[in-house]
Each structure stands twice: as structure tokens, then as C-alpha cells.
Design an enzyme around this catalytic site. Structure first.
Site, mmCIF file in Angstrom:
data_model
loop_
_atom_site.group_PDB
_atom_site.id
_atom_site.type_symbol
_atom_site.label_atom_id
_atom_site.label_comp_id
_atom_site.label_asym_id
_atom_site.label_seq_id
_atom_site.Cartn_x
_atom_site.Cartn_y
_atom_site.Cartn_z
ATOM 1 N N THR A 8 -4.586 2.113 -0.995
ATOM 2 C CA THR A 8 -3.964 2.660 -2.203
ATOM 3 C C THR A 8 -3.934 1.658 -3.358
ATOM 4 O OG1 THR A 8 -1.774 2.019 -1.408
ATOM 5 C CG2 THR A 8 -2.489 4.270 -0.943
ATOM 6 N N ASP A 9 -3.978 0.356 -3.032
ATOM 7 C CA ASP A 9 -3.769 -0.647 -4.092
ATOM 8 C C ASP A 9 -4.760 -0.493 -5.247
ATOM 9 O OD1 ASP A 9 -1.682 -1.632 -2.664
ATOM 10 O OD2 ASP A 9 -2.692 -3.440 -1.957
ATOM 11 N N GLN A 60 0.877 -0.180 -22.970
ATOM 12 C CA GLN A 60 1.522 -0.671 -21.744
ATOM 13 C C GLN A 60 2.403 0.399 -21.099
ATOM 14 O OE1 GLN A 60 3.471 -4.458 -22.256
ATOM 15 N NE2 GLN A 60 1.588 -5.485 -22.896
ATOM 16 N N ASP A 73 -9.259 -4.228 2.996
ATOM 17 C CA ASP A 73 -8.020 -3.997 2.264
ATOM 18 C C ASP A 73 -8.495 -3.801 0.831
ATOM 19 O OD1 ASP A 73 -5.732 -4.635 0.515
ATOM 20 O OD2 ASP A 73 -4.728 -5.144 2.390
ATOM 21 N N SER A 74 -8.019 -2.775 0.140
ATOM 22 C CA SER A 74 -8.628 -2.467 -1.159
ATOM 23 C C SER A 74 -8.379 -3.549 -2.200
ATOM 24 C CB SER A 74 -8.200 -1.093 -1.661
ATOM 25 O OG SER A 74 -6.871 -1.119 -2.119
ATOM 26 N N THR A 106 -4.719 0.886 4.455
ATOM 27 C CA THR A 106 -3.638 1.020 5.449
ATOM 28 C C THR A 106 -3.892 2.137 6.452
ATOM 29 O OG1 THR A 106 -2.004 0.204 3.883
ATOM 30 C CG2 THR A 106 -1.161 1.570 5.656
HETATM 31 N N1 ASP Z 1 -3.148 -3.159 0.808
HETATM 32 C C1 ASP Z 1 -3.521 -1.819 1.201
HETATM 33 C C2 ASP Z 1 -4.823 -1.474 0.511
HETATM 34 O O1 ASP Z 1 -4.826 -1.180 -0.647
HETATM 35 C C3 ASP Z 1 -2.467 -0.861 0.840
HETATM 36 C C4 ASP Z 1 -2.765 0.571 1.219
HETATM 37 O O2 ASP Z 1 -3.765 0.935 1.756
HETATM 38 O O3 ASP Z 1 -1.898 1.400 0.959
HETATM 39 O O4 ASP Z 1 -5.847 -1.494 1.122
#
Ligand code: ASP
Length: 346
Positions: A91-92, A276, A59-60, A14
Site C-alpha cells: 500500500t505504501d 499541499q 515491499d513497495s 503486506t
Molecule cells: N510496507 C508495505 C508495502 O507497501 C505496506 C503494505 O503493503 O501495506 O509494501
């Protein structure tokens, strides 16, 4: 410019995205242009940065284990000329990449800080400026005292292989529920020097372990999971992270289910139990439902995150093809990723 040189591997996420008709997507060239124009990155106290934009920017959600190795090798190739590294990442799956790098980069003596943002840098209310400048200043000030893979996000510094993404909306997206923070960044930088791994200056060269062909996977137990579903899953993998209930429990009244687990362990599949719940450790000897797992040959992943357990399994199968060795090493603390319980060791 400050004293240090920082290499930034910009992999996507992002942080450098922009809106498109099909939702936010990476925008090549945009982040570099912004870094070059924003005064915060030219300040006297900031390190000198070299930005490498990956092609394609991902995108991760699209990251694979091959990308982890590519990033590790890229950083290794730049280590002579740089004091520290930043990896800009979505972040994903950031916690997976951070965990993987912590294992793959053997003999790491410099800081590797992963960061990104919840809102792109090009937008008015972005958290990217804070995350990037903090990460860069940490390296500028403390590169000589940091030698681990960490995540700097939302005013926190976390051990990479202890972190999980726990919030997809807030600015403090990551937590390390089973490990103290490495630092809290408010007006002052409060670093937890008792916890931070410092350089050992062992003189050993940095090595990046390539991942082999062994396939590993993760499977989350759910009430009523049929034994054949578990069997079909275990059939295709050399190692499996089994996300168990509570402190490491599974349905021991289901004889078929337990037979599938036992047969898989007997045939050399490495099965590692992690809890979990986000907080707590797999204590398999606590309940009869956990003990049956131990008897079947499942090993405890203690308080490892599922991300750390999965990437560690991949790493260990790249080091050895002997399942007994992988089982043993899964229970050892290699990079600060787990706190062992003495009652559970093999
Ligand atoms: N979908 C994005 C990613 O992981 C979300 C992010 O960057 O926060 O690349």
C-alpha cells in the site's frame, strides 16, 4: 469457475508477508498456496486466475520507476489471453504505481485493479480476503465495461491516478479527495458508471511507454526553506512537482527564492505546482503569492495528487524532450487525473 480470465501480477506487499525477526517481509510461495487452498477463490462465481509471483517480491517502499514499466509490459504480454488484470502491491507506494500505469499503458481497454492489504492474508483478521475477492468479482462481472487503472481497497473503488494513501492503520487506507469514488462496495456493488472510463474499442494496440533518463522529483515547501536548498534540488532535475501552500502559494517576499525558481524555469526545468492540502486545486492566480509563481514560469497542476503529477512528469518526458510541450501537456487532462481551472491555462 466464472467466465472471465484474470491475470494477477503479485509484486509484493503486506498481503503476502509473514513475520520475521526483522519485521514483516515478503514470503515467496505463500500467497499462491493460500489462493489455491481457500474455498472463496474456487467459487463458481469467481474468474479463472493465473497468478504470477514476481521475483523478488518487494515491499513497495522498494519500488522504482523501472518496476512500473516491468509491470506494464508484463500485463501487456498477457492481454490477449486475459479479460482483466489485478496487481497485488504494497500500500505504501500503490498510488504511485497506479498513477504511473494509468499514463504508461497507452490505449488500455481492459480493467487493471490494484489491491493489497493492511494485514497479511495468512492472518486471522486480514482485510486481504475482502479486497482480493471484491477486485476479482468486479472484473468477473464488469470487465467489458471498465478500462482504467483503479485501486480497490476497503470497500471502495478509486481512480488510480486520483488516489492517495491517507491512513496507515485503517482498512480504508485510500481516498481520492478531489474525485468521486468509482464505486462503493457494501452488500451490493454500487458502481459510478458516469465516472468509470469504459472501453473505446479504438482498435489501437496497447502500448507501454518506456521511461527515459529524464530525472524528475518532488519538493515540499516549508517555512524558511533556503533558496540555496531549492536551487540544489532543482539543479539535478528536468521536472519538479512543487508542493505549495494552500491553493498554490510560495514565499514571494523572498527575492532569492523566486529568482531560483525563475532561473530554473528559464533554463527549461518544468516546475508544476500542486497544493499541499489533500483537497482542492492549485489556483495560482488567486493570491499574489501564487501569481508570482505563474510569472516565474511555474505551471499549475490543478487538483492532481502529488503522485499523479510526479508520474505524469516522468511519462511526458518519455514522450518528448521539449519542456514547452511537457508544460502544456501537464495542464491537459490525459487520463482523468485532473480538473482544469480555465483561468490558469497557458
Ligand atoms: N510496507 C508495505 C508495502 O507497501 C505496506 C503494505 O503493503 O501495506 O509494501
Amino acid at each position: 469457475m466464472g467466465m472471465r480470465k484474470v491475470y494477477i501480477a503479485y509484486t509484493g506487499g503486506t498481503v503476502g508477508m509473514q513475520p520475521t525477526e526483522r519485521g514483516s517481509a515478503p514470503a515467496p510461495g505463500q500467497l499462491g498456496a493460500l489462493l489455491a487452498s481457500l474455498p472463496q477463490f474456487q467459487a463458481a462465481e469467481m474468474p479463472e486466475i493465473t497468478l504470477k509471483e514476481y521475483d523478488p517480491l518487494l515491499d513497495s517502499a522498494n519500488m522504482t520507476p523501472a518496476d512500473w514499466v516491468t509491470i506494464g509490459e508484463d500485463l501487456k504480454a498477457r492481454q490477449e489471453d486475459h479479460d482483466g488484470f489485478m496487481v497485488l502491491h504494497g500500500t505504501d507506494t500503490m498510488a504511485y504505481t497506479a498513477s504511473a500505469l494509468s499514463f504508461l499503458m497507452e490505449g488500455l481497454e481492459k480493467p487493471v485493479i490494484l489491491t493489497g492489504s493492511q494485514i497479511p492474508l495468512c492472518e486471522t483478521r486480514s482485510d486481504a480476503l475482502e479486497n482480493l475477492t471484491t477486485g476479482l468479482l468486479l472484473i468477473e462481472r464488469y470487465a467489458h465495461r471498465m478500462s482504467e487503472v483503479s485501486i480497490c481497497f476497503g470497500g471502495r473503488l478509486l481512480r488510480g491516478n486520483r488516489a492517495s494513501k491517507t491512513d496507515s492503520e485503517g482498512f480504508d487506507a485510500f481516498e481520492s479527495p478531489n474525485h468521486p469514488l468509482l464505486g462503493t462496495i457494501g452488500i451490493d456493488f454500487e458502481l459510478n458508471w458516469r465516472m468509470l472510463r469504459q472501453p473505446k474499442t479504438s482498435g489501437l494496440p496497447l502500448r507501454v511507454r518506456k521511461l527515459g533518463d529524464a530525472s524528475v522529483g518532488a519538493c515540499r515547501l516549508y517555512p524558511g526553506m533556503p533558496a540555496r536548498t531549492l536551487g540544489a534540488f532543482l539543479d539535478g532535475v528536468s521536472g519538479c512537482v512543487l508542493e505549495c501552500y494552500g491553493a498554490g502559494n510560495a514565499p514571494n517576499r523572498d527575492a532569492d527564492f523566486m529568482k531560483v525558481l525563475r532561473d530554473a524555469c528559464d533554463s527549461g526545468t518544468v516546475i508544476v505546482a500542486v497544493p499541499q492540502p489533500l483537497r482542492g486545486s492549485a489556483a495560482l492566480s488567486l493570491y499574489a503569492t501564487g501569481r508570482t509563481l505563474l510569472e516565474a514560469g511555474v505551471v499549475s497542476g490543478f487538483d492532481m495528487t502529488a503522485e499523479a503529477a510526479l508520474t505524469k512528469l516522468s511519462y511526458l518526458f518519455a514522450c518528448t524532450s521539449d519542456p514547452a510541450e511537457v508544460r502544456h501537456m501537464m495542464q491537459q487532462n490525459l487520463r482523468g487525473e485532473l480538473t482544469p481551472l480555465t483561468t490558469e491555462n497557458d
